[in-house]
Design a protein around this motif. Structure first.
Motif, mmCIF file in Angstrom:
data_model
loop_
_atom_site.group_PDB
_atom_site.id
_atom_site.type_symbol
_atom_site.label_atom_id
_atom_site.label_comp_id
_atom_site.label_asym_id
_atom_site.label_seq_id
_atom_site.Cartn_x
_atom_site.Cartn_y
_atom_site.Cartn_z
ATOM 1 N N ILE A 104 0.770 -0.985 -0.107
ATOM 2 C CA ILE A 104 0.087 -0.047 -0.122
ATOM 3 C C ILE A 104 0.919 1.125 0.062
ATOM 4 N N TRP A 105 0.763 2.045 -0.982
ATOM 5 C CA TRP A 105 1.682 3.140 -1.051
ATOM 6 C C TRP A 105 0.950 4.376 -0.263
ATOM 7 N N PHE A 106 1.723 5.101 0.558
ATOM 8 C CA PHE A 106 1.350 6.242 1.367
ATOM 9 C C PHE A 106 1.617 7.726 0.869
ATOM 10 N N GLY A 107 2.286 7.609 -0.373
ATOM 11 C CA GLY A 107 2.856 8.913 -1.103
ATOM 12 C C GLY A 107 4.201 8.968 -0.971
ATOM 13 N N HIS A 108 4.868 9.705 -1.787
ATOM 14 C CA HIS A 108 6.265 10.032 -1.887
ATOM 15 C C HIS A 108 7.049 8.542 -1.909
ATOM 16 N N SER A 109 7.781 8.179 -0.810
ATOM 17 C CA SER A 109 8.611 6.806 -0.966
ATOM 18 C C SER A 109 7.888 5.986 0.203
ATOM 19 N N SER A 110 6.773 6.003 0.719
ATOM 20 C CA SER A 110 6.481 5.416 1.999
ATOM 21 C C SER A 110 5.427 4.407 1.403
ATOM 22 N N PHE A 111 5.707 3.076 2.204
ATOM 23 C CA PHE A 111 4.906 1.931 1.792
ATOM 24 C C PHE A 111 4.522 1.004 3.104
ATOM 25 N N LEU A 112 3.495 0.413 2.913
ATOM 26 C CA LEU A 112 3.450 -0.791 4.035
ATOM 27 C C LEU A 112 3.324 -2.017 3.205
ATOM 28 N N LEU A 113 4.140 -2.925 3.380
ATOM 29 C CA LEU A 113 4.092 -4.088 2.709
ATOM 30 C C LEU A 113 3.766 -5.229 3.541
ATOM 31 N N GLN A 114 3.080 -6.113 3.324
ATOM 32 C CA GLN A 114 2.440 -7.350 3.933
ATOM 33 C C GLN A 114 2.790 -8.540 3.217
ATOM 34 N N ILE A 115 3.806 -9.210 3.875
ATOM 35 C CA ILE A 115 4.426 -10.236 3.099
ATOM 36 C C ILE A 115 4.799 -11.420 3.741
ATOM 37 N N GLN A 116 4.335 -12.759 3.622
ATOM 38 C CA GLN A 116 4.473 -13.870 4.542
ATOM 39 C C GLN A 116 4.288 -13.657 5.997
ATOM 40 N N GLY A 117 2.869 -13.074 6.137
ATOM 41 C CA GLY A 117 2.216 -12.717 7.352
ATOM 42 C C GLY A 117 2.723 -11.850 7.985
ATOM 43 N N LYS A 118 3.799 -10.869 7.472
ATOM 44 C CA LYS A 118 4.583 -9.960 8.355
ATOM 45 C C LYS A 118 4.059 -8.698 7.699
ATOM 46 N N ASN A 119 4.078 -7.430 8.441
ATOM 47 C CA ASN A 119 3.750 -6.131 8.320
ATOM 48 C C ASN A 119 5.270 -5.341 8.270
ATOM 49 N N ILE A 120 5.554 -4.612 7.166
ATOM 50 C CA ILE A 120 6.719 -4.029 7.045
ATOM 51 C C ILE A 120 6.647 -2.599 6.425
#
Length: 368
Positions: A104-120
């Motif tokens: 999920i892009w939050f704008g500029h260079s910020s993201f939420l990555l959900q992968i293998q059950g993890k939140n990054i």
């Protein structure tokens, strides 16, 4: 003459008082830490360096001239006509997500990555301005976020690329530090986090080409061609980087900030091909082309990385250069078509499937 000298003296004292006591400037790398960093190939004469001899050290007059040009040049269409609308995502959807890797892009260079059950979180900058104080910068293009920061679930990892204000933000760190299990940063950046009361046990600093594991995920700190510093007297005291994030099924590249150079090919040969490359594309100018890619170079870097798709980032958030706000995405799409590499351009908040991302919002920036 006495009055002029007095004014200059007062300004100098005010600057040092501001930078030493205002918390958003972060920490300073100690002499003891510098002794540790001497083992890094990037650390020379008390500073971190690029492989190529850039950026050029500007004189005081050159710095003043550049600042004057930036602050006095009027840029037509430098900002959207109104605040950008974002696609909202439900907090329950995020907290309970167990599907394939998505971002999920939050704008500029910020993201939420959900992968293998993890939140990054990648470069989670949720501040109003990209500056140490609200009066020192222009407001970001989006007032709202896809998800309120307070409603983020427990965060397994935060990854920072470098210590500039549009990537590493004091207030943002305060909001997420107690719900974050661990922070991964290039060498030296941990000093800022420690100054903001993040426990040293929750911080891992890496040099270029160093790898670490986050359970089933491999995280690799990879090169970039950029610079660092949060005040006038600590430039290049911390390292800057890009990142590779690999699972057994997905391979993601996050560029951070970088000028165009041979490291993209080297990273592509060693860790590619990538399912998705998040590529810096914005806040550029010929005057500082060695530290920020032009859009055409962004597309070529995607080819060098052996990326199946690229997503332009570092745009759609702040006005930090002298180009129109839509110029980056328009130009990179033209060049990518020539190079036959796919580009995705989601709206802020739109779900991005890492393996099979497609464009569902074509040219959403038109007429904004």
């Amino acid at each position: 003459m006495i009055i002029a000298i007095t004014i200059i003296g007062v300004l100098i004292l005010a600057y040092f008082a501001f930078t030493n006591f205002y918390p958003s400037f972060g920490g300073d790398v100690s002499k003891q830490q510098q002794l540790i960093y001497k083992d890094s190939k990037q650390f020379k004469d008390g500073k971190f360096t690029n492989i190529n001899p850039v950026p050029k050290e500007l004189s005081f007059s050159e710095t003043t001239k550049l600042a004057y040009t930036f602050f006095t040049t009027k840029v037509p269409n430098g900002r959207p006509k109104k605040d950008l609308k974002v696609t909202k995502i439900d907090s329950t959807n995020v907290a309970n997500y167990k599907g394939e890797a998505r971002m999920i892009w939050f704008g500029h260079s910020s993201f939420l990555l959900q992968i293998q059950g993890k939140n990054i979180l990648l470069d989670p900058m949720f501040g109003k301005v990209a500056a140490p104080h609200p009066l020192l910068g222009g407001n970001r293009f989006n007032q709202e976020f896809p998800l309120a920061i307070e409603k983020l679930p427990q965060v397994d990892a935060v990854i920072f690329s470098h210590d500039h204000y549009d990537h590493l933000d004091y207030q943002s760190v305060l909001k997420i530090k107690d719900k974050t299990n661990h922070f991964y940063v290039p060498l030296g950046v941990g000093e800022h986090l420690k100054a903001w009361n993040v426990s040293e046990s929750k911080i891992t600093e890496l040099d270029w080409w160093q790898e670490t594991q986050l359970d089933s995920l491999k995280l690799v700190c990879t090169p970039a061609q950029h610079f660092s510093g949060r005040k006038l007297n600590n430039g290049q005291s911390t390292l800057w980087s890009s990142w590779v994030i690999q699972s057994n099924e997905e391979n993601i590249y996050f560029s951070g900030d970088s000028g165009y150079a041979s490291h993209f090919t080297e990273i592509g040969n060693k860790y590619g091909p990538f399912d998705l490359a998040l590529m810096e594309c914005g806040q550029y100018n010929e005057m500082w082309a060695d530290i920020h890619m032009m859009p055409e170079e962004t597309a070529q870097a995607g080819v060098d990385l052996k990326a199946k798709k690229i997503m332009p980032i570092h745009w759609g958030g702040f006005k930090l250069a002298l180009h129109e706000w839509t110029d980056p995405v328009v130009r990179v799409k033209v060049e990518a078509a020539q190079l036959n590499i796919e580009v995705i351009t989601p709206t802020i908040g739109e779900e991005i499937r890492v393996k099979d991302a497609i464009n569902t919002s074509i040219n959403w920036w038109d007429n904004l």
